[in-house]
Enzyme design. Structure first.
Site, mmCIF file in Angstrom:
data_model
loop_
_atom_site.group_PDB
_atom_site.id
_atom_site.type_symbol
_atom_site.label_atom_id
_atom_site.label_comp_id
_atom_site.label_asym_id
_atom_site.label_seq_id
_atom_site.Cartn_x
_atom_site.Cartn_y
_atom_site.Cartn_z
ATOM 1 C CB THR A 207 -21.362 -13.333 -46.255
ATOM 2 O OG1 THR A 207 -20.101 -12.725 -46.339
ATOM 3 C CG2 THR A 207 -21.229 -14.798 -45.940
ATOM 4 N NE ARG A 235 -10.921 -9.785 -44.622
ATOM 5 C CZ ARG A 235 -12.197 -10.124 -44.584
ATOM 6 N NH1 ARG A 235 -12.744 -10.784 -45.578
ATOM 7 N NH2 ARG A 235 -12.948 -9.795 -43.553
ATOM 8 N N GLY A 237 -11.424 -13.865 -44.410
ATOM 9 C CA GLY A 237 -12.372 -13.416 -43.390
ATOM 10 C C GLY A 237 -12.820 -14.548 -42.489
ATOM 11 C CG ASP A 238 -16.623 -14.022 -40.633
ATOM 12 O OD1 ASP A 238 -16.402 -13.335 -41.657
ATOM 13 O OD2 ASP A 238 -17.770 -14.212 -40.192
ATOM 14 C CB THR A 258 -23.300 -12.259 -42.767
ATOM 15 O OG1 THR A 258 -22.947 -11.185 -43.644
ATOM 16 C CG2 THR A 258 -24.633 -11.931 -42.095
ATOM 17 N N GLY A 259 -20.815 -10.503 -41.532
ATOM 18 C CA GLY A 259 -20.472 -9.228 -40.901
ATOM 19 C C GLY A 259 -18.998 -8.939 -41.106
ATOM 20 N N GLY A 261 -15.635 -9.489 -40.820
ATOM 21 C CA GLY A 261 -14.994 -10.757 -40.513
ATOM 22 C C GLY A 261 -13.916 -10.696 -39.453
HETATM 23 N N1 ASP Z 1 -17.954 -11.891 -43.114
HETATM 24 C C1 ASP Z 1 -17.494 -11.626 -44.443
HETATM 25 C C2 ASP Z 1 -16.016 -11.378 -44.412
HETATM 26 O O1 ASP Z 1 -15.544 -10.725 -43.521
HETATM 27 C C3 ASP Z 1 -18.175 -10.485 -45.081
HETATM 28 C C4 ASP Z 1 -19.658 -10.513 -45.014
HETATM 29 O O2 ASP Z 1 -20.249 -11.192 -44.208
HETATM 30 O O3 ASP Z 1 -20.267 -9.833 -45.805
HETATM 31 O O4 ASP Z 1 -15.341 -11.802 -45.319
#
Ligand code: ASP
Length: 342
Positions: A207, A235, A237-238, A258-259, A261
């Site tokens: 992200t 789906r 995400g966050d 980022t991470g 989610g």
């Molecule tokens: N946070 C993002 C998600 O879960 C993915 C990412 O940060 O790479 O969609």
């Protein structure tokens, strides 16, 4: 890792002791960005690819910094910076978005304005070249905070945003990642170790996000993503969830996450950092550390954040091997980093 760059100049005017005259100075404006966190290891990276990442991070942050330096809004700096990253195939946002299980690309993005606590977000869009721009439109020109899927794209057209053909988002590298993940998942499913598989886990990051403080003391944050490789069932995400992926409040800080989610939603990462500052009086660094190194891992998640507070202090905190990240302060000092121990 922790990072602080407050030069202590938070007011528009300070005394110039050398000649006893008041002189105007810029507040401690600044900008910080990420291009995703994950198992980013030097041994897996060619020199030329690493340089390409560093160059793109620098190009992007300089765009936002120029806007801030010229007295522009934090929100404009955030969105224009993110546009550069969205247009690059290197990052999992816009052009470089990962593929869903159905071999499509579904993009999520959000923005928040710390001055007003206004926010806008879009989820699951498939034909928007720069989803961060549509999130701004939702914030400024709709009665809503969050729009999704086809409806969001109908709204985009009413705002004059041109739709692109979904094939715009095709990149060979991301498509091959999907194939690898699917193969591995099919094999692993029988063994029941899906979440532990490094290939599957590590294909889920990338992200982009930005947080900025402008010369007027306004904070803004934004996040844009393709989500996770092999995601299904629409789906979300966050990244488009205000309070999880993005949060900004002029009284505290601006944060982009980022991470993984699912964990960032459950931990309400971005708002939690702001709340620890607001209600418990923690510094940005202490608040970010608490959430990224304690709360998220305790749930089983990983990832990171970039954030800037109302005084220009910056945090670039992550609990993974690396996070693409950069920071520029009011003096124009630039830091671009990828790995943990830089
Ligand atoms: N946070 C993002 C998600 O879960 C993915 C990412 O940060 O790479 O969609």
């Amino acid at each position: 890792m922790l990072f602080s760059c407050n030069n202590g100049q938070n007011t528009a005017f300070v005394s110039d002791f050398s000649d006893s005259q008041a002189s105007e100075i810029d507040p401690n404006f600044g900008i910080v960005i990420h291009g995703g966190a994950g198992t980013i290891l030097k041994e897996n990276m060619s020199d030329s690819l690493e340089q390409a990442y560093r160059d793109k991070l620098e190009e992007a942050i300089r765009v936002g910094h120029e806007i801030l330096k010229a007295g522009g809004d934090a929100m404009e700096a955030v969105t224009k910076t993110i546009n550069v990253l969205e247009d690059s195939p290197l990052f999992n946002a816009g052009k470089g978005a990962v593929f869903t299980h159905e071999e499509t690309n579904e993009l999520d993005a959000s923005v928040m304005d710390g001055a007003t606590l206004n926010a806008g977000s879009v989820a699951g869009v498939t034909r928007i070249k720069n989803p961060i721009d549509l999130a701004v439109e939702v914030m400024n020109n709709s009665p809503h905070v969050m729009l999704s899927g086809e409806g969001a794209e109908v709204f985009a057209q009413t705002r004059g945003i041109k739709l692109v053909d979904p094939s715009y988002f095709y990149t060979e590298g991301r498509f091959q990642s999907l194939k690898r993940v699917k193969q591995r998942e099919a094999a692993k499913k029988k063994m029941g170790f899906i979440a532990d598989d490094p290939l599957i886990k590590n294909s889920k990051f990338g992200t982009v996000g930005c947080a900025a403080l402008d010369k007027n003391g306004n904070l803004a944050a934004g996040t844009s993503t393709g989500g996770m490789t092999n995601k299904r069932w629409n789906r979300i995400g966050d990244a488009p969830i205000i309070g999880a992926g993005t949060y900004a409040n002029n009284n505290t800080c601006a944060v982009s996450s980022t991470g993984w989610g699912e964990f960032f939603i459950r931990a309400m990462v971005a708002h939690d950092i702001s709340a620890l500052m607001e209600y418990k009086g923690l510094s940005l660094q202490a608040a970010a550390r608490e959430v990224i190194h304690k709360k998220v891992p305790a749930l089983g998640g990983d990832g990171g954040i970039v954030a800037i507070d109302k005084d220009g202090n910056v945090a670039m905190e992550f609990n993974t091997a690396g996070m693409y990240r950069a920071h520029m302060n009011a003096e124009g000092e630039l830091i671009v980093q990828i790995y943990k121990d830089e």
